[in-house]
Design a protein around this motif. Sequence first.
Motif: not given
Length: 456
Positions: A198, A201, A203-206, A235, A240-243
């Motif tokens: 994550y 890629d 996706y820091y929240s994940s 973040k 951060e990328k969109s999910t």
Amino acid sequence: MLFQQLDRYSNLTGFQLFHHVIIPDGSGFPFEIKQYGAPTGEGNDQGKDVAIIKIEVKNAPILKLADSEKVQLQDHVTVIGYPGAADTFNSGLLSSKSALEATINDGKISARKTASSGAPILQTSAPATHGNSGGPVLNDQSEVIGLLTFRGDTVNGQEVSGFSFIVPSNTVMEYVKSAGASNVEGPTDTLFREGLGYYWDGYYSSAIPKFEEVKRMFPQHSEVDRLVQSSQQAKAEGKEKSTFPLWVVAVIAVVLILLVGLIIIIVAGILIAKRRKKKAVPAGPGGDKPHHAPAPAPAPAAYSPSPAVAKPAPSPAAKPMSPPIPQVAGGDQGMTVDLSRTIAITADGDSFKRNYGSIKFVSGPLSGQQFEIKPDGEFIGRDGGSAQIVIGDPRISKRHVWIGVRNGRVVIEDQNSRNGTFVNDPRSARVTEQSLNSGDVVILGESDVARFEYHH
């Protein structure tokens, strides 16, 4: 002079050997030797310079051993170790903490050779020196292909860099099996790899919950604190990328529109077919009257000049005739409805229960579990006797928070918990009572204890 005096006036009365493994955070663990081979050049096991040791620790991360038979010449490799040449902290140029920082060099496999015992040996061009012995050599898949063992000979009294030798991983595996051990990844490794995926890629929240779970399972981990901080910084900077990528959203929207259109066309076709079938039903005698079998016409009566018509007496054996079936002319005109035979249809209350959404835990012991919001509410806490949703963490109060429905809204109410309840931001004020909107994140206690998202 000092050493001469010590040698002259002192006597050795005894000594004690200390075995310790020191990990990057400075923690030391005593170890037990389970299996070992003779050092290079000694005994019958020369060339197999391997030792298997055991320390008492849980959930420690591992490195996976590769199949060294698959190693090819010129394969890229990375060497990790603690070479004495890098220990300049002894001169005061570096801090003492630098002793815990590994040195990482890279190079290639430059030869496949054989020890005098017949054991296989790999040669590498990666820079290595005294202190690197026993350090792992990794391939590009982060798997261990062997352990550094000895360096090349000196030339004219000079040590030549780039000629170091490796005990292959298949030889190491012989000792691992002999010690009754295995080389498999544990839950810490799985979570850390998922978090890294994550993180890389974007996706820091994940990634953050994965790293926080690794920290709880193995507090001495050397990397997760830095990765959590780096993820939070990214973040905050909006990196951060969109999910879901926009093109995926667009494709899903188009597919949904096409499906809805197809369903409308099918329903319309069914309705048109039913109407045509209804019109095609042939009408009975009398136009739109229901189609009944016509009653036989009565025989014509004989002519009598008398206006009175003799009415024949009924035969005693004749059965009474059934009441005539009423004929409805012109659709439902003149039709009589017996209201006493109608049935009142009432709605089943259970069929119309309102859905108030659900909560899904995104971190903590219940991560991934989902619970439906109940109108009467439920308590979330540590004690299974007083809470319906139980989180086994000492930082959670016995009854930490209540979640339910009030005045048609989903509401949370903190139960005077020790570490508090927060919504969306752990740095915000503690919540006493607050209604939730879909997408809100509720944080129980400290930020790394447990979080859940509300969706409706």
